[in-house]
Design a protein around this motif. Structure first.
Motif, mmCIF file in Angstrom:
data_model
loop_
_atom_site.group_PDB
_atom_site.id
_atom_site.type_symbol
_atom_site.label_atom_id
_atom_site.label_comp_id
_atom_site.label_asym_id
_atom_site.label_seq_id
_atom_site.Cartn_x
_atom_site.Cartn_y
_atom_site.Cartn_z
ATOM 1 N N PRO A 105 48.267 23.341 51.987
ATOM 2 C CA PRO A 105 47.078 22.579 51.377
ATOM 3 C C PRO A 105 47.040 21.480 50.287
ATOM 4 O O PRO A 105 46.334 21.016 50.811
ATOM 5 N N LEU A 106 48.315 21.164 50.209
ATOM 6 C CA LEU A 106 48.650 19.933 50.049
ATOM 7 C C LEU A 106 48.258 18.605 51.034
ATOM 8 O O LEU A 106 48.025 17.634 50.634
ATOM 9 N N LYS A 107 48.588 19.344 52.022
ATOM 10 C CA LYS A 107 48.459 18.332 53.585
ATOM 11 C C LYS A 107 46.863 17.941 53.468
ATOM 12 O O LYS A 107 46.042 16.951 54.116
ATOM 13 N N LYS A 143 47.951 18.275 42.291
ATOM 14 C CA LYS A 143 46.849 17.536 43.073
ATOM 15 C C LYS A 143 45.628 17.654 43.007
ATOM 16 O O LYS A 143 44.971 17.366 43.800
ATOM 17 N N ALA A 144 45.223 18.263 41.769
ATOM 18 C CA ALA A 144 44.010 18.664 41.839
ATOM 19 C C ALA A 144 43.163 18.040 41.782
ATOM 20 O O ALA A 144 42.001 17.473 42.132
ATOM 21 N N PHE A 191 45.766 31.171 49.170
ATOM 22 C CA PHE A 191 46.186 31.858 49.683
ATOM 23 C C PHE A 191 45.970 32.083 51.413
ATOM 24 O O PHE A 191 46.876 32.320 52.031
ATOM 25 N N TRP A 192 44.796 31.498 51.689
ATOM 26 C CA TRP A 192 44.221 32.442 53.140
ATOM 27 C C TRP A 192 44.616 30.786 53.583
ATOM 28 O O TRP A 192 45.253 31.439 54.709
ATOM 29 N N VAL A 193 44.704 30.157 52.829
ATOM 30 C CA VAL A 193 45.209 28.578 53.619
ATOM 31 C C VAL A 193 47.053 28.894 53.899
ATOM 32 O O VAL A 193 47.653 28.832 55.092
ATOM 33 N N VAL A 194 47.563 29.440 53.246
ATOM 34 C CA VAL A 194 48.905 29.516 53.040
ATOM 35 C C VAL A 194 49.244 30.918 54.257
ATOM 36 O O VAL A 194 50.072 30.866 54.959
ATOM 37 N N ASN A 195 48.307 31.782 53.850
ATOM 38 C CA ASN A 195 48.809 32.377 55.220
ATOM 39 C C ASN A 195 48.356 32.851 56.908
ATOM 40 O O ASN A 195 49.491 32.933 57.090
ATOM 41 N N ALA A 196 47.663 31.278 56.653
ATOM 42 C CA ALA A 196 47.646 30.837 58.092
ATOM 43 C C ALA A 196 48.198 30.091 58.335
ATOM 44 O O ALA A 196 49.094 28.968 59.329
ATOM 45 N N GLY A 197 49.438 29.697 57.540
ATOM 46 C CA GLY A 197 50.921 28.542 58.213
ATOM 47 C C GLY A 197 50.437 27.189 57.777
ATOM 48 O O GLY A 197 51.209 26.773 58.286
ATOM 49 N N ARG A 198 49.684 26.904 57.265
ATOM 50 C CA ARG A 198 49.029 25.602 56.668
ATOM 51 C C ARG A 198 48.603 24.896 55.084
ATOM 52 O O ARG A 198 49.932 26.593 54.034
#
Length: 300
Positions: free
Chosen positions: A222-224, A265-266, A213-220
């Motif tokens: 996760p898959l990268k 991508k686990a 959640f926080w990765v997406v919230n920061a505009g990043r």
């Protein structure tokens, strides 16, 4: 040499051979398909291993830990991540008593959160010894206070402490980790602290618990990060994002984060455990915990 008559097959024999060929072909295709799945999804025993960070239920667990834990087990959770450990106790119970009760419900404590103030000296040794004695496999630092992270040099001092704490965990057979929020993606002294951490934290000593959640919230994306640093993100926090306010959580599966490609991508991530966590709720926290388990069972 056999005569032609001896090689002719009856219609029933031909039909039997064709069916066998179809079975072999379909079985082969299924096997190939399984090989393309992450190993996390291939193992049946992993399907039920949904975890919960107990901070999600912080408003009630301190008042009735056994009652809350029983309800969590009824929702189908198998792994727990704790918070609030201190000097051999948690939620007003001895750490062993707490773990024994968790096990009696068919669950286990696989991970726990510990403050930066605990990761040195006798406090840390006591925490590590208690975790080891109760079969806990992961210990994680979840947060850095704002006054501790003003500069990149501040982060580097913390990185050194994290690497040292990880060495203590390694000696006990426990995996140490760091959990992110969004602030690690803010530019500090011209650098992204999270990227600095990934470069300077020793992978032998410190793994990463990605709060998606926080990765997406920061505009990043996760898959990268999974692609750039394969195997580094051994634990996840799974919580969804509200459709109208990116700083609020939605019940998992009802928000804006698409979980299917992330779980696909686990294996690349290096995932060992994941935990439902919510910090805000559309209703009662316990209902969000139940809804999270229900949704995850549909995609795993």
């Amino acid at each position: 040499m056999r005569s032609m008559a001896s090689t002719l097959l009856t219609p029933n024999q031909i039909n039997s051979i064709m069916k066998r060929r179809e079975f072999i072909q379909s079985s082969s295709l299924a096997a190939v398909g399984m090989l393309t799945l992450p190993s996390f999804l291939m193992k049946k025993e992993k399907k039920g291993q949904i975890g919960l960070q107990l901070y999600t239920l912080r408003s009630t667990i301190g008042q009735d830990p056994k009652g809350v834990l029983k309800k969590v087990s009824e929702f189908g959770y198998k792994n727990l991540e704790t918070y609030g450990y201190g000097d051999g106790k948690i939620f007003g119970m001895g750490f062993k008593e707490f773990n024994d009760y968790v096990k009696s419900l068919g669950m286990k404590v696989t991970s726990g959160h510990y403050g930066l103030d605990m990761i040195k000296g006798d406090k840390w040794k006591k925490a590590v010894d208690d975790a080891k004695a109760n079969g806990q496999k992961f210990m994680v630092v979840p947060y850095i206070n704002e006054d501790q992270r003003k500069t990149i040099d501040d982060y580097k001092r913390i990185i050194a402490d994290l690497n040292a704490a990880g060495e203590v965990c390694n000696a006990a057979g426990i995996r140490f980790g760091y959990h992110n929020h969004a602030f690690e993606f803010d530019t500090v002294d011209g650098q992204i602290p999270y990227d600095v951490m990934l470069k300077e934290l020793d992978p032998k000593n410190v793994g990463m618990e990605m709060d998606i959640f926080w990765v997406v919230n920061a505009g990043r994306d996760p898959l990268k990060y999974f692609e750039q640093y394969p195997g580094r993100f051994e634990q996840w926090h799974v919580k969804d994002m509200d459709k109208s306010d990116k700083n609020r959580n939605a019940n998992i599966g009802s928000g804006t984060i698409d979980w299917k490609p992330i779980f696909a991508k686990a294996k690349q991530s290096g995932l060992k455990h994941f935990y439902v966590e919510q910090e805000s709720y559309p209703g009662e926290p316990i209902n969000s915990v139940e809804e999270g388990a229900k949704y995850l069972k549909t995609i795993l």
